[in-house]
Design an enzyme around this catalytic site. Structure first.
Site, mmCIF file in Angstrom:
data_model
loop_
_atom_site.group_PDB
_atom_site.id
_atom_site.type_symbol
_atom_site.label_atom_id
_atom_site.label_comp_id
_atom_site.label_asym_id
_atom_site.label_seq_id
_atom_site.Cartn_x
_atom_site.Cartn_y
_atom_site.Cartn_z
ATOM 1 C CD GLU B 143 66.994 -74.870 -29.367
ATOM 2 O OE1 GLU B 143 66.963 -75.947 -29.979
ATOM 3 O OE2 GLU B 143 68.034 -74.233 -29.159
ATOM 4 C CG ASP B 209 69.904 -67.437 -45.137
ATOM 5 O OD1 ASP B 209 69.561 -66.339 -45.604
ATOM 6 O OD2 ASP B 209 70.888 -67.584 -44.402
ATOM 7 C CB ILE B 210 68.195 -65.651 -50.524
ATOM 8 C CG1 ILE B 210 67.339 -66.808 -51.002
ATOM 9 C CG2 ILE B 210 68.950 -65.032 -51.690
ATOM 10 C CD1 ILE B 210 66.126 -66.373 -51.756
ATOM 11 C CG ASP B 211 73.821 -63.752 -46.929
ATOM 12 O OD1 ASP B 211 74.094 -62.619 -47.362
ATOM 13 O OD2 ASP B 211 74.083 -64.139 -45.782
ATOM 14 C CB CYS B 221 75.698 -52.115 -57.301
ATOM 15 S SG CYS B 221 74.742 -53.510 -56.718
ATOM 16 N NE ARG B 263 75.419 -59.770 -44.825
ATOM 17 C CZ ARG B 263 76.116 -60.900 -44.691
ATOM 18 N NH1 ARG B 263 76.497 -61.566 -45.723
ATOM 19 N NH2 ARG B 263 76.433 -61.325 -43.497
ATOM 20 N N GLY B 264 69.720 -59.983 -46.792
ATOM 21 C CA GLY B 264 69.156 -61.235 -47.263
ATOM 22 C C GLY B 264 67.702 -61.398 -46.870
ATOM 23 C CG ASP B 408 73.494 -70.743 -45.831
ATOM 24 O OD1 ASP B 408 73.955 -71.901 -45.955
ATOM 25 O OD2 ASP B 408 73.707 -70.024 -44.857
ATOM 26 C CG LEU B 418 68.776 -72.887 -33.332
ATOM 27 C CD1 LEU B 418 69.917 -72.588 -32.405
ATOM 28 C CD2 LEU B 418 67.471 -72.873 -32.588
ATOM 29 C CE LYS B 420 68.144 -61.930 -38.311
ATOM 30 N NZ LYS B 420 69.068 -60.860 -38.614
#
Lengths: 501, 539
Positions: B143, B209-211, B221, B263-264, B408, B418, B420
């Site tokens: 998919e 997924d690391i964010d 910062c 950012r991840g 995550d 899904l 990216k």
């Protein structure tokens, strides 16, 4: 063809096919107390036995499920279940030399297969049946005599690879940590333990809780944890067998003696949260509308109170918060139009456009207004029961969903309770103890009883509610319903207050 | 929606100009015909006019299709498969609108067309998902979901060949492409199956997924969607810990880390075994990696002692990062509130009081000094109740809280989630989601990643400078040396995208090689089975 059949020994059949193999009559022998139920029974039993045995087993299973809903510990569950099991489904050890041994095991065997027929129809029933049957199996497995258990496990052919002495020695420091000893300490314990290694995929729960050492895709399982592997095998085989049963059901060659019994059995086993699906569970006399939610929120359990306050404070809720809260609101009888009004007005910081793009669909989906066929047909999701809220999707930072009694720190919980009018020292202390003992239901019910103590007393005195109607709450919507009815007793006739138990 | 302006826009002229100035346009086209799929440079005459004519012709039907697709999508179960708005790349609901309105402008649209046409590594993407040179079900039943510019999401798209995939993307110009699981059947045919068992996901890469927004409570910062090289170090250490564990503990070899554009990072574990994991196993592996819990307030790390081998190894990896990248750079306990939170984690009251007194006396004290103070005071204060074991445990917990990967979990747990795709462009930043070479992890700078605008600029400059050099090379070769001697240079090779695509290529090659070895072995085994069967039928 016949010649081949005769030659082939029966036990080469795959266990999945076994239950549909030719139903040749075969006197079942039960050498072990425990049973993986891979061969279906073939002997004759009476219709009365058929029904009675199934009902007895169902009683046991229903009680087991109730124990898990009330978050009882395994020890408490075992204690609670013992009299019931002795009465309805006794199963003695081989060593007891009980004369009824065969009969007991036969009843266990048959009742399991009868319920399989009754509960194979829908995905939901299958899942629940597997869950409670696994619980029953675990209970018995733990209670089994260790020697008999080992003998039983050997017959399962689970192909575990033993860990050699050399490997044990080499990995000793790592292995030691998984059985509770620090590096270097008690190396002897490691050597004494009966380790085996399997693909880690076969023991996902042990891996998840880091109870085993994992190396190059192999999990090193100590003897005492092998129970989880047996249970997994049991669950897996039962799932597969039920799937096959479901497919074979339409072809059940039946003379309408069994079907009514089976239907009756499965009806008595509906999910506890199925009762709150639609507007049917709405409380009579209450005006449930978007602008009324603030007023109604005094009847909400803490989980929903917290969601409601977070929503009012931030004008936003994150995904799982929205899900949990909107399902609850749906459960108390807020219809789709009102729900859309409610969420639109609550998310006051965003534009109509953003709302329509990003949130509207979700709200409609919850109500089954959009989505796949099955979602629309079933009218969306059911409101979450405490069980689901407690076990699924633990909240992360910034989340407002979950169960405050379980997912909050004590200080935060205390603040929330005090803000909701619970200031009684004894109650707060009780809640603290409950949560420490992981009895989240008890804590929630304690708070409920405290907040409604005058009304409950009156209801009992007037005989409006029976004790059964006041038993432990295991669903947020039940909390609301009961709270609303109790607080509005004056406005109703006695008849209206009748609630299903 | 294709560009429909009849007069060629400046961008189109640019395409033509680029193509025209390359030394041998005819040769280029022949090479394309010969099977080069990516980085296509069309013949100068065909570049502008037919494309826009075609666009005009298609426009009416196009709109209809869009409409139809859009409603179709709305009927789908977006709820279960899609990211909630919260774990989207956008931190707030107002952000995406800005970028979207920017996107729909013609200029960015043309940029996107150039990107898909000339830079996107179609062939390697295909090989990566297909695991073999000829299309298999791994690709055909996969998919894809395309995010269009009108905010519609087309789910359950699938393609029989890499070319069809490319054509469809060129037609629709999605601003984002997501990759889903491989299903039991072609996702486009899913409506044909009555039961849920006949159409279900069977394989997908194991993803993580690391964010950096999940680190907001410990990074000083930046916050929200902003990042800098200081807080990027959190990602670096997370990658080290996860990559090591995935390789050593779980035995996976094909792990690709991809920058998510803002950012991840995403991890794609592509081993065959990892792709076949079911939901329960994915949940287990996520749980194995979870240490820092989101419990509101209070203690965030709650782990059993003795430490599991995975955790003690992770601590070894993280120790230096903690001193270097967290204490020194982030100065996490700078404010009195943060310092107080730290004190709450010190197990001994006496020690806690002593520390509090000391820190209150010197307000600006750096976190590094505060960390050192804990041990110093623990040794000097003769607190009898202080258990050195407890203190060590508490300190380990603190180190883990400030360094251990925060995942995550939703992304990893479900087979049908899904994610990216690599090499798409982040709509907010314009950066390409490039793979990160794990061996050169420390050199990776998220702010220096190629952007779409940058690439177009680079390729223009290349034509002016390096293009001339290539021309000169032909001259040197003399009349005998035909232009075929000069190796055809892909467009991406002319830009800063080159190292990333080369890394991706080598990753994919290694994956395919392993896959082929496994297939050959399996076939051999199957052959063996057949022989046995033949024998057994023989009585």
């Amino acid at each position: 063809m016949n010649r081949i059949d005769v030659k082939r020994p029966r036990n080469v059949l795959d266990h999945r096919k076994k239950q549909f193999a030719d139903p040749a009559y075969k006197e079942s022998q039960y050498p072990h107390r425990l049973n993986f139920y891979s061969t279906p029974p073939t002997a004759d039993i009476t219709l009365e036995q058929f029904e009675q045995w199934a009902i007895d087993r169902l009683r046991v299973l229903a009680e087991l499920e109730a124990c898990s809903f009330r978050n009882k510990t395994p020890a408490e569950t075992a204690l609670h279940m013992k009299p019931l099991l002795d009465k309805y489904l006794p199963l003695d050890a081989t060593s007891s030399n009980n004369s009824k041994l065969h009969l007991q095991r036969q009843k266990d065997h048959y009742s399991h297969f009868i319920l399989r027929l009754a509960f194979a129809t829908t995905e939901d029933l299958r899942r629940r049946f597997t869950r409670v049957e696994t619980m029953l199996f675990r209970l018995r497995f733990q209670g089994d005599d260790s020697r008999e258990r080992a003998a039983f496990v050997r017959t399962l052919n689970l192909d575990w690879e033993p860990v050699s002495e050399d490997e044990k020695r080499a990995l000793s420091p790592q292995l030691a940590t998984t059985i509770g000893f620090g590096y270097g300490k008690r190396a002897q314990q490691v050597l004494d333990e009966d380790w085996c290694k399997v693909d880690w995929m076969r023991v996902p729960d042990l891996v998840e809780s880091r109870k085993v050492y994992v190396k190059a895709g192999k999990a090193y399982v100590p003897g005492r944890e092998q129970q989880s592997m047996v249970l997994n095998a049991y669950t897996k085989r039962l799932e597969e067998a039920l799937e096959l049963t479901a497919r074979a059901l339409p072809r059940l060659d039946e003379d309408d003696r069994l079907t009514p019994i089976l239907n009756h059995l499965s009806k008595n086993f509906v999910a506890p949260d199925a009762g709150y699906t639609g507007t049917g569970s709405a409380v009579e006399g209450a005006e449930i509308s978007a602008r009324n939610i603030d007023a109604l929120s005094q009847h909400f359990p803490m989980c929903m109170t917290h969601l409601h306050r977070s929503l009012r404070r931030d004008a936003h809720l994150k995904h799982f918060g929205r899900l949990q809260y909107s399902l609850f609101l749906k459960g108390i009888g807020l219809n789709l139009e009102e729900a859309l009004v409610f969420w639109r007005s609550s998310f006051s910081k965003i534009t109509d456009d953003t709302f329509n793009k990003e949130y509207r669909y979700n709200v409609r989906h919850v109500y089954g207004d959009v989505g796949g066929d099955s979602n629309r047909r079933s009218g969306g999701y059911s409101p979450y029961s405490c069980q689901r809220i407690l076990t699924e999707h633990a909240p992360g930072p910034g989340d407002a969903h979950g169960c405050p009694y379980r997912h909050f720190t004590l200080e935060n919980l205390g603040t929330l309770l005090r803000a909701s009018g619970v200031t009684d020292r004894a109650v707060l202390q009780g809640v603290k103890e409950d949560t420490e003992n992981q009895k989240y239901h008890l804590a929630c019910n304690r708070v409920f009883e405290h907040l409604h103590k005058t009304e409950i007393k009156r209801a009992k005195d007037d005989g409006v509610m029976t004790a059964a109607q006041l038993e432990t709450i295991v669903h947020p919507n039940e909390y609301f319903k009961r709270s609303y009815l109790l607080k509005n007793m004056d406005k109703k006739t006695q008849k209206d207050v009748k609630m299903e138990g | 929606m294709p560009h429909s302006d009849p007069s060629p826009s400046p961008m189109e002229e640019e395409v033509a100009a680029v193509a025209g100035s390359s030394p041998q346009p005819e040769e280029d086209f022949v090479m394309v015909e010969a099977g080069e799929v990516q980085g296509v440079v069309e013949k100068p005459t065909t570049a502008a006019e037919p494309a826009s004519a075609q666009a005009k012709a298609d426009e009416d039907t196009e709109v209809e299709i869009q409409q139809e697709k859009k409603t179709e999508v709305k009927l789908e179960d977006l709820f279960a498969g899609m990211d909630s708005d919260d774990d989207d790349e956008f931190p707030s609901s107002s952000k995406p609108q800005e970028s979207r309105s920017a996107d729909t402008s013609d200029a960015s649209f043309e940029l996107l067309r150039i990107y898909y046409q000339r830079f996107f590594p179609w062939r390697y993407m295909f090989q990566w998902l297909n695991h073999s040179p000829v299309p298999t079900n791994d690709f055909k039943h996969r998919e894809f979901s395309l995010w269009l510019h009108n905010d519609a999401v087309m789910r359950y798209q699938s393609y029989n060949t890499s070319d069809l995939f490319r054509k469809d993307v060129m037609r629709l110009m999605p601003r984002r492409i997501e990759i889903g699981p491989v299903y039991t059947a072609d996702p486009r045919d899913r409506k044909m199956f009555r039961t849920s068992t006949a159409f279900q996901p069977i394989a997908k890469e194991l993803c993580f997924d690391i964010d950096l927004t999940d680190y907001d409570d410990i990074r000083t910062c930046c916050d929200k969607a902003n990042i800098c090289n200081k807080c990027w170090q959190f990602t670096t250490m997370a990658i080290k810990v996860l990559d090591t564990a995935l390789r050593e503990d779980f035995g996976y070899n094909h792990i690709m880390w991809v920058y998510s554009g803002r950012r991840g990072v995403h991890a794609w574990v592509c081993d065959k075994k990892a792709r076949a994991l079911n939901d329960q196993q994915r949940k287990a592996i996520t749980g194995y990696f979870e240490v820092v819990s989101g419990k509101q307030g209070g203690k965030k790390v709650n782990i059993r002692r003795p430490l599991h081998p995975h955790l003690s190894r992770s601590l070894d990896i993280l120790k230096d990062h903690f001193l270097k990248d967290v204490l020194a750079v982030q100065d996490p306990w700078q404010t009195p509130e943060k310092a107080e939170a730290l004190l709450q984690q010190i197990p001994d009251t006496e020690l806690r009081e002593a520390l509090r007194k000391k820190w209150e006396a010197s307000p600006g004290r750096a976190s590094t000094s505060k960390w050192a103070d804990i041990d110093a005071l623990a040794q000097t204060s003769a607190s009898s109740a202080l258990d050195s074991k407890d203190l060590l445990d508490a300190k380990q917990d603190i180190v883990l809280e400030h360094t251990y990967p925060r995942l995550d979990a939703a992304v990893s747990q479900k087979l049908n989630h899904l994610l990216k795709s690599p090499f798409v462009i982040h709509p907010g930043t314009g950066r390409i989601c490039v793979p990160i070479d794990k061996d050169r992890l420390d050199e990776f700078d998220p702010l220096d990643v190629p952007t779409l605008q940058g690439l177009v600029k680079e390729i223009d400059e290349w034509v002016e400078t390096d293009g001339a050099a290539a021309m000169a090379a032909v001259d040197v070769a003399g009349p005998g040396g035909s232009s075929q001697d000069v190796k055809h240079v892909q467009d991406w090779e002319k830009t800063s995208l080159k190292p990333y695509i080369e890394y991706f290529r080598s990753f994919v090659t290694a994956l395919m090689k392993d896959e082929r070895a496994a297939t050959v072995k399996r076939e051999r085994e199957e052959d063996g089975d057949v022989e046995i069967k033949v024998e057994s039928m023989d009585f």
